[in-house]
Scaffold this motif. Structure first.
Motif, PDB file in Angstrom:
ATOM      1  N   GLU A  74       0.828  -1.203   0.000  1.00 37.36           N
ATOM      2  CA  GLU A  74       0.000   0.000   0.000  1.00 37.36           C
ATOM      3  C   GLU A  74       0.867   1.259   0.000  1.00 37.36           C
ATOM      4  OE1 GLU A  74      -0.483  -2.608   2.061  1.00 37.36           O
ATOM      5  OE2 GLU A  74      -2.602  -3.170   2.013  1.00 37.36           O
ATOM      6  N   ILE A  77       2.288   1.745  -3.501  1.00 35.93           N
ATOM      7  CA  ILE A  77       1.296   2.287  -4.430  1.00 35.93           C
ATOM      8  C   ILE A  77       1.071   3.769  -4.142  1.00 35.93           C
ATOM      9  CG2 ILE A  77      -1.137   2.161  -5.116  1.00 35.93           C
ATOM     10  CD1 ILE A  77      -0.891  -0.913  -4.567  1.00 35.93           C
ATOM     11  N   GLU A  78       1.010   4.123  -2.863  1.00 37.88           N
ATOM     12  CA  GLU A  78       0.829   5.534  -2.505  1.00 37.88           C
ATOM     13  C   GLU A  78       1.998   6.380  -3.007  1.00 37.88           C
ATOM     14  OE1 GLU A  78       0.169   8.309   1.464  1.00 37.88           O
ATOM     15  OE2 GLU A  78       0.006   6.137   1.648  1.00 37.88           O
ATOM     16  N   ALA A  80       3.968   5.690  -5.563  1.00 35.47           N
ATOM     17  CA  ALA A  80       3.880   5.746  -7.026  1.00 35.47           C
ATOM     18  C   ALA A  80       2.811   6.736  -7.462  1.00 35.47           C
ATOM     19  CB  ALA A  80       3.589   4.357  -7.596  1.00 35.47           C
ATOM     20  N   TYR A  81       1.675   6.733  -6.778  1.00 32.23           N
ATOM     21  CA  TYR A  81       0.629   7.683  -7.131  1.00 32.23           C
ATOM     22  C   TYR A  81       1.091   9.113  -6.873  1.00 32.23           C
ATOM     23  CZ  TYR A  81      -3.559  10.315  -7.654  1.00 32.23           C
ATOM     24  OH  TYR A  81      -4.452  11.261  -8.076  1.00 32.23           O
ATOM     25  N   GLY A  82       1.829   9.313  -5.786  1.00 33.21           N
ATOM     26  CA  GLY A  82       2.374  10.645  -5.506  1.00 33.21           C
ATOM     27  C   GLY A  82       3.266  11.138  -6.639  1.00 33.21           C
ATOM     28  N   ASP A  83       3.974  10.217  -7.259  1.00 32.41           N
ATOM     29  CA  ASP A  83       4.843  10.572  -8.390  1.00 32.41           C
ATOM     30  C   ASP A  83       4.049  10.965  -9.627  1.00 32.41           C
ATOM     31  OD1 ASP A  83       7.148  10.094  -6.944  1.00 32.41           O
ATOM     32  OD2 ASP A  83       7.519   8.122  -7.836  1.00 32.41           O
ATOM     33  N   ILE A  84       2.905  10.334  -9.849  1.00 36.94           N
ATOM     34  CA  ILE A  84       2.167  10.581 -11.087  1.00 36.94           C
ATOM     35  C   ILE A  84       0.995  11.540 -10.944  1.00 36.94           C
ATOM     36  CG2 ILE A  84       2.793   8.307 -12.007  1.00 36.94           C
ATOM     37  CD1 ILE A  84      -0.251   7.565 -11.514  1.00 36.94           C
ATOM     38  N   ALA A  85       0.586  11.840  -9.724  1.00 34.74           N
ATOM     39  CA  ALA A  85      -0.652  12.599  -9.487  1.00 34.74           C
ATOM     40  C   ALA A  85      -0.730  13.882 -10.310  1.00 34.74           C
ATOM     41  CB  ALA A  85      -0.813  12.900  -8.003  1.00 34.74           C
TER      42      ALA A  85
END
Length: 103
Positions: A74, A77-78, A80-85
C-alpha cells in the motif's frame, strides 16, 4: 471484497506458506513469468476472464515481493501515485510520455 481485504488475505496466505521470508530474487523471476503470461494473453487476444486472472496474479506476486523486501504494498502504491498525481505529458503512438521526456 475490497482491495484492502484481499491484500490482507494475500499477506496471510503468503505468511502461512513462509513466502514472506523467501528470496526476493526468486520472487522477481516469478513476477517476470507472470508479466510474460499477461503479455502473451494480450498478444493472443485472450478473453477478459483470462486477462483478469493474469493481472491478479501480477498483483499477488508484487504483494509478496514487497513483503520479502520489507515494504508495504500500500505504501509503494501511494508513493507511485504521488509521483504521477500531477504529472503532465501526452500520448505518443499510444503511449503516455511524461512532459520531461518530451524535451
Amino acid at each position: 471484497m475490497n482491495l484492502d481485504n484481499l491484500t490482507g488475505l494475500i499477506k496471510v496466505w503468503a505468511r502461512d506458506r513462509n513466502l514472506d521470508k523467501a528470496d526476493p530474487s526468486k520472487q522477481m523471476l516469478k513476477l517476470a513469468e507472470e508479466v510474460g503470461e499477461l503479455a502473451a494473453s494480450i498478444a493472443k487476444g485472450r478473453k477478459r476472464g483470462r486477462l483478469k486472472d493474469d493481472l491478479g496474479d501480477v498483483y499477488v506476486v508484487i504483494t509478496i515481493l514487497s513483503m520479502q523486501l520489507g515494504l508495504d504494498i500500500e505504501d509503494c502504491i501511494e508513493a507511485a501515485y504521488g509521483d504521477i498525481a500531477d504529472r503532465k505529458g501526452k500520448m505518443v503512438n499510444g503511449v503516455f510520455v511524461k512532459e520531461s521526456d518530451l524535451q
